[in-house]
Structures are given as C-alpha cells and as structure tokens.
Design a protein around this motif. Structure first.
Motif, PDB file in Angstrom:
ATOM      1  N   ALA A 103      13.627 -16.035  10.982  1.00  0.00           N
ATOM      2  CA  ALA A 103      12.811 -16.814  10.038  1.00  0.00           C
ATOM      3  C   ALA A 103      13.391 -18.213   9.896  1.00  0.00           C
ATOM      4  N   PHE A 104      12.566 -19.083   9.345  1.00  0.00           N
ATOM      5  CA  PHE A 104      12.929 -20.460   9.065  1.00  0.00           C
ATOM      6  C   PHE A 104      12.422 -20.735   7.645  1.00  0.00           C
ATOM      7  N   VAL A 105      13.321 -20.931   6.686  1.00  0.00           N
ATOM      8  CA  VAL A 105      12.953 -21.034   5.276  1.00  0.00           C
ATOM      9  C   VAL A 105      13.445 -22.364   4.705  1.00  0.00           C
ATOM     10  N   ASP A 106      12.599 -22.980   3.891  1.00  0.00           N
ATOM     11  CA  ASP A 106      12.976 -24.231   3.235  1.00  0.00           C
ATOM     12  C   ASP A 106      13.920 -23.991   2.063  1.00  0.00           C
ATOM     13  N   LYS A 107      14.868 -24.912   1.890  1.00  0.00           N
ATOM     14  CA  LYS A 107      15.722 -24.913   0.701  1.00  0.00           C
ATOM     15  C   LYS A 107      14.934 -25.545  -0.437  1.00  0.00           C
ATOM     16  N   PRO A 108      15.170 -25.171  -1.635  1.00  0.00           N
ATOM     17  CA  PRO A 108      16.023 -24.053  -2.037  1.00  0.00           C
ATOM     18  C   PRO A 108      15.284 -22.733  -1.858  1.00  0.00           C
ATOM     19  N   ILE A 109      16.000 -21.720  -1.417  1.00  0.00           N
ATOM     20  CA  ILE A 109      15.390 -20.404  -1.221  1.00  0.00           C
ATOM     21  C   ILE A 109      15.334 -19.691  -2.564  1.00  0.00           C
ATOM     22  N   THR A 110      14.204 -19.086  -2.846  1.00  0.00           N
ATOM     23  CA  THR A 110      14.051 -18.367  -4.117  1.00  0.00           C
ATOM     24  C   THR A 110      14.556 -16.932  -3.957  1.00  0.00           C
ATOM     25  N   TYR A 111      14.776 -16.296  -5.078  1.00  0.00           N
ATOM     26  CA  TYR A 111      15.206 -14.905  -5.078  1.00  0.00           C
ATOM     27  C   TYR A 111      14.153 -14.032  -4.389  1.00  0.00           C
ATOM     28  N   ALA A 112      12.877 -14.270  -4.683  1.00  0.00           N
ATOM     29  CA  ALA A 112      11.788 -13.481  -4.085  1.00  0.00           C
ATOM     30  C   ALA A 112      11.749 -13.653  -2.569  1.00  0.00           C
ATOM     31  N   GLN A 113      11.955 -14.887  -2.076  1.00  0.00           N
ATOM     32  CA  GLN A 113      11.988 -15.122  -0.628  1.00  0.00           C
ATOM     33  C   GLN A 113      13.156 -14.381   0.008  1.00  0.00           C
ATOM     34  N   MET A 114      14.322 -14.468  -0.623  1.00  0.00           N
ATOM     35  CA  MET A 114      15.513 -13.804  -0.089  1.00  0.00           C
ATOM     36  C   MET A 114      15.315 -12.289  -0.079  1.00  0.00           C
ATOM     37  N   GLU A 115      14.742 -11.759  -1.140  1.00  0.00           N
ATOM     38  CA  GLU A 115      14.510 -10.319  -1.228  1.00  0.00           C
ATOM     39  C   GLU A 115      13.592  -9.850  -0.096  1.00  0.00           C
ATOM     40  N   LYS A 116      12.527 -10.593   0.152  1.00  0.00           N
ATOM     41  CA  LYS A 116      11.587 -10.234   1.226  1.00  0.00           C
ATOM     42  C   LYS A 116      12.281 -10.298   2.588  1.00  0.00           C
ATOM     43  N   LEU A 117      13.060 -11.342   2.828  1.00  0.00           N
ATOM     44  CA  LEU A 117      13.760 -11.479   4.106  1.00  0.00           C
ATOM     45  C   LEU A 117      14.741 -10.334   4.347  1.00  0.00           C
ATOM     46  N   ILE A 118      15.563 -10.035   3.353  1.00  0.00           N
ATOM     47  CA  ILE A 118      16.552  -8.962   3.500  1.00  0.00           C
ATOM     48  C   ILE A 118      15.841  -7.624   3.733  1.00  0.00           C
ATOM     49  N   SER A 119      14.788  -7.365   2.974  1.00  0.00           N
ATOM     50  CA  SER A 119      14.024  -6.122   3.138  1.00  0.00           C
ATOM     51  C   SER A 119      13.389  -6.040   4.520  1.00  0.00           C
ATOM     52  N   ASP A 120      12.791  -7.136   4.967  1.00  0.00           N
ATOM     53  CA  ASP A 120      12.141  -7.152   6.283  1.00  0.00           C
ATOM     54  C   ASP A 120      13.143  -6.914   7.412  1.00  0.00           C
TER      55      ASP A 120
END
Length: 159
Positions: A103-120
């Motif tokens: 993935a390629f994510v813009d800063k600042p990363i939100t908690y919800a974005q991080m949660e989805k990435l880790i889960s995926d």
C-alpha cells in the motif's frame, strides 16, 4: 508472531505508528514483534541482525538512503515482505510501484487506516497454509493440515 518494522526519520512519527500498531495488534489478538528504525540503513541492519519482517511501515523521505532505495535492497532478498509506504510525498507513488508495495498511504495515517492495513496484511498472510477467521472480534487461524472437518452453522431469517 507478526514481525513489523517501522522506519521513519521523524522520531515522533515512529512513536505514533508504534503506539497505533501495538493497540491494533492487541485489540485483534495478534502477537507482534515491533522494531523501530530511524533510517534506511538502520532498517537494513535490523533485517540482517534479526531476520525478515512480515510488514514494514516505511517513509520515503529519509535522511541518507530514501525509502524506495531501501525497499529495493529489501526486495533483493525478500519478495514476500508487505511494504507499506507512509509518506507526505505523492510524487513518489509511480516510482514506488517498482518495488511492489502492499500500500501507499498519505501522512498523517489515521488509526482507522492503520487498523485496516494491519488486518488486510494479516488476512493475506494467513491464506497460504492456514484457515483464518474472525470470532468475537479476534483473528484466529488454524493450520490446514490440522483440519479434519469444517462445519459452519448460520441462521437465515425467513421472510
């Protein structure tokens, strides 16, 4: 156990991401070994000393060797690592594709974005030789060679 590397030259960003990852992995029941690095060279040394990571959260603009060059060197010995670029610099997105990031994510990363990435990523890692499922908000997995019978019972509403 999930091995996660966090690499950014801004110490506060590393601390923020580590806190998010620790909360998320604890919340969904994943054991994690999290390593913090502050440069591309530091990350490469960590890999050499302690082994490959399952996930690397990697900034692109780093002092010295940038994140894309760091990822290129990682890819020379590890094609399976899930590299997630977290950056403020969109102009690198096309170049980043060459190292096949998850993935390629813009800063600042939100908690919800991080949660989805880790889960995926966790779900992706379980596909190969394990049966992964979610039960009571916790991820579970069983080796396929240990499954003798699979039975699912669910209710259907009639109407």
């Amino acid at each position: 156990m999930l091995r996660i590397g966090i690499c950014d030259d801004i110490r506060e960003e590393v601390e923020k991401q580590e806190k998010q990852v620790r909360q998320i992995t604890y919340q969904i029941g994943i054991r994690a070994d999290i390593r913090k690095c502050y440069s591309g060279m530091n990350l490469l040394m960590e890999i050499e000393l302690s082994g490959q990571f399952d996930i690397i959260l990697l900034d692109i603009e780093l002092g010295g060797m940038n994140g894309i060059e760091t990822a290129r060197q990682i890819r020379e010995s590890d094609v399976n690592c899930n590299i997630i670029f977290i950056t403020s610099f969109e102009q690198y997105s096309k170049e980043a594709i060459s190292v096949h990031p998850f993935a390629f994510v813009d800063k600042p990363i939100t908690y919800a974005q991080m949660e989805k990435l880790i889960s995926d990523v966790y779900e992706k890692l379980q596909i190969d030789d394990k049966f992964a499922f979610k039960s009571n908000k916790a991820y579970c997995n069983i080796s396929l060679n240990k499954i003798i019978l699979y039975y699912s019972r669910h209710s259907r509403e009639s109407g």
